[in-house]
Design a protein around this motif. Structure first.
Motif, PDB file in Angstrom:
ATOM      1  N   ASN A  15       0.837  -1.211   0.000  1.00 34.59           N
ATOM      2  CA  ASN A  15       0.000   0.000   0.000  1.00 34.59           C
ATOM      3  C   ASN A  15       0.870   1.259   0.000  1.00 34.59           C
ATOM      4  O   ASN A  15       0.822   2.087   0.899  1.00 34.59           O
ATOM      5  N   GLY A  16       1.644   1.396  -1.070  1.00 39.87           N
ATOM      6  CA  GLY A  16       2.554   2.517  -1.244  1.00 39.87           C
ATOM      7  C   GLY A  16       1.873   3.865  -1.387  1.00 39.87           C
ATOM      8  O   GLY A  16       2.524   4.899  -1.268  1.00 39.87           O
ATOM      9  N   GLU A  17       0.569   3.872  -1.617  1.00 36.60           N
ATOM     10  CA  GLU A  17      -0.141   5.150  -1.684  1.00 36.60           C
ATOM     11  C   GLU A  17      -0.258   5.783  -0.293  1.00 36.60           C
ATOM     12  O   GLU A  17      -0.424   6.990  -0.163  1.00 36.60           O
ATOM     13  N   GLN A  18      -0.132   4.976   0.760  1.00 38.33           N
ATOM     14  CA  GLN A  18      -0.248   5.477   2.128  1.00 38.33           C
ATOM     15  C   GLN A  18       1.083   5.488   2.880  1.00 38.33           C
ATOM     16  O   GLN A  18       1.222   6.165   3.886  1.00 38.33           O
ATOM     17  N   PHE A  19       2.064   4.717   2.382  1.00 37.52           N
ATOM     18  CA  PHE A  19       3.344   4.554   3.074  1.00 37.52           C
ATOM     19  C   PHE A  19       4.480   4.643   2.065  1.00 37.52           C
ATOM     20  O   PHE A  19       4.278   4.450   0.872  1.00 37.52           O
ATOM     21  N   GLN A  20       5.679   4.907   2.586  1.00 39.56           N
ATOM     22  CA  GLN A  20       6.857   4.902   1.728  1.00 39.56           C
ATOM     23  C   GLN A  20       8.022   4.289   2.492  1.00 39.56           C
ATOM     24  O   GLN A  20       8.007   4.240   3.719  1.00 39.56           O
ATOM     25  N   LEU A  21       9.024   3.853   1.750  1.00 43.13           N
ATOM     26  CA  LEU A  21      10.216   3.284   2.352  1.00 43.13           C
ATOM     27  C   LEU A  21      11.262   4.373   2.535  1.00 43.13           C
ATOM     28  O   LEU A  21      11.373   5.277   1.709  1.00 43.13           O
ATOM     29  N   SER A  22      12.013   4.270   3.606  1.00 48.12           N
ATOM     30  CA  SER A  22      13.144   5.173   3.803  1.00 48.12           C
ATOM     31  C   SER A  22      14.302   4.374   4.386  1.00 48.12           C
ATOM     32  O   SER A  22      14.106   3.270   4.912  1.00 48.12           O
ATOM     33  N   GLU A  23      15.487   4.931   4.278  1.00 52.00           N
ATOM     34  CA  GLU A  23      16.697   4.312   4.809  1.00 52.00           C
ATOM     35  C   GLU A  23      16.863   2.869   4.332  1.00 52.00           C
ATOM     36  O   GLU A  23      17.220   1.972   5.114  1.00 52.00           O
ATOM     37  N   VAL A  24      16.608   2.636   3.053  1.00 50.34           N
ATOM     38  CA  VAL A  24      16.726   1.299   2.464  1.00 50.34           C
ATOM     39  C   VAL A  24      18.214   0.946   2.359  1.00 50.34           C
ATOM     40  O   VAL A  24      19.014   1.729   1.852  1.00 50.34           O
ATOM     41  N   ILE A  25      18.576  -0.237   2.838  1.00 53.38           N
ATOM     42  CA  ILE A  25      19.980  -0.648   2.789  1.00 53.38           C
ATOM     43  C   ILE A  25      20.382  -0.987   1.354  1.00 53.38           C
ATOM     44  O   ILE A  25      19.535  -1.218   0.496  1.00 53.38           O
ATOM     45  N   GLY A  26      21.674  -1.053   1.119  1.00 50.84           N
ATOM     46  CA  GLY A  26      22.204  -1.443  -0.183  1.00 50.84           C
ATOM     47  C   GLY A  26      22.458  -2.941  -0.227  1.00 50.84           C
ATOM     48  O   GLY A  26      21.984  -3.693   0.633  1.00 50.84           O
ATOM     49  N   GLU A  27      23.219  -3.359  -1.220  1.00 49.67           N
ATOM     50  CA  GLU A  27      23.553  -4.778  -1.338  1.00 49.67           C
ATOM     51  C   GLU A  27      24.489  -5.155  -0.197  1.00 49.67           C
ATOM     52  O   GLU A  27      25.566  -4.598  -0.072  1.00 49.67           O
ATOM     53  N   GLN A  28      24.025  -6.087   0.626  1.00 53.26           N
ATOM     54  CA  GLN A  28      24.852  -6.561   1.735  1.00 53.26           C
ATOM     55  C   GLN A  28      24.252  -7.823   2.323  1.00 53.26           C
ATOM     56  O   GLN A  28      23.095  -8.143   2.089  1.00 53.26           O
ATOM     57  N   ASP A  29      25.075  -8.530   3.095  1.00 54.27           N
ATOM     58  CA  ASP A  29      24.602  -9.713   3.796  1.00 54.27           C
ATOM     59  C   ASP A  29      23.735  -9.276   4.971  1.00 54.27           C
ATOM     60  O   ASP A  29      24.057  -8.299   5.657  1.00 54.27           O
ATOM     61  N   VAL A  30      22.626 -10.005   5.187  1.00 53.22           N
ATOM     62  CA  VAL A  30      21.695  -9.690   6.276  1.00 53.22           C
ATOM     63  C   VAL A  30      21.337 -10.955   7.041  1.00 53.22           C
ATOM     64  O   VAL A  30      21.363 -12.057   6.481  1.00 53.22           O
TER      65      VAL A  30
END
Length: 163
Positions: free
Chosen positions: A135-150
């Motif tokens: 539901n991206g019309e109501q929310f957005q992503l921030s501080e998205v990590i880059g390519e890395q091991d998780v």
């Protein structure tokens, strides 16, 4: 009782890795529906371990009949999808063992089940797992990590912010 009445809904939540593996931008997923963000924004993980955990505090909305996908509603109302592998709906549940059900409350890190990445790979399906904000019309992503091991249940992949 009164605490529940006056409990403030969080505006921003952390989304932790539901799988251990390598995080990669959604644009790298070899499926246009995900890479072109037709379903929504997000990230993907190339899993290296079979364990799946809850990425948020919230509720399981839908465990797909074929067990290859689970959707959630976070405490702030964000709707999220974990889609394990590509075209894995065709496996009809083979390689997936899910231990939660629709309507179940979950906390970050709670076990959801297993995704047998070896079995899925041997069946010639890709195991890369898109993680989608529905539901991206109501929310957005921030501080998205880059390519890395998780690591599952530990590493924050992004924040989900109410618009």
């Amino acid at each position: 009782m009164l605490k529940k009445l006056f409990k403030k809904t969080p505006e921003t939540i952390d989304y932790v890795a539901p799988l251990t593996g390598k995080a990669t931008p959604l644009e790298n997923v070899p499926d246009e529906v995900f890479s072109q963000k037709m379903m929504g924004d997000g990230l993907a993980i190339e899993p290296t371990d079979n364990q799946i955990v809850s990425p948020i505090d919230g509720e399981v909305v839908d465990v797909f009949k074929t067990k290859h996908a689970i959707s959630f509603r976070a405490e702030n109302g964000a709707e999220l999808l974990i889609h394990m592998g590509l075209d894995t709906v065709q496996l009809d549940g083979k390689g997936f063992s899910i231990s939660v059900e629709n309507g179940q409350k979950v906390k970050k890190g709670d076990p959801l089940g297993t995704f047998d990445i070896d079995e899925v790979s041997k069946a010639d399906y890709k195991t890369i797992t898109p993680l989608i904000l529905l539901n991206g019309e109501q929310f957005q992503l921030s501080e998205v990590i880059g390519e890395q091991d998780v690591r599952a249940g530990t590493d924050v992949l992004f924040k989900i912010v109410k618009k």
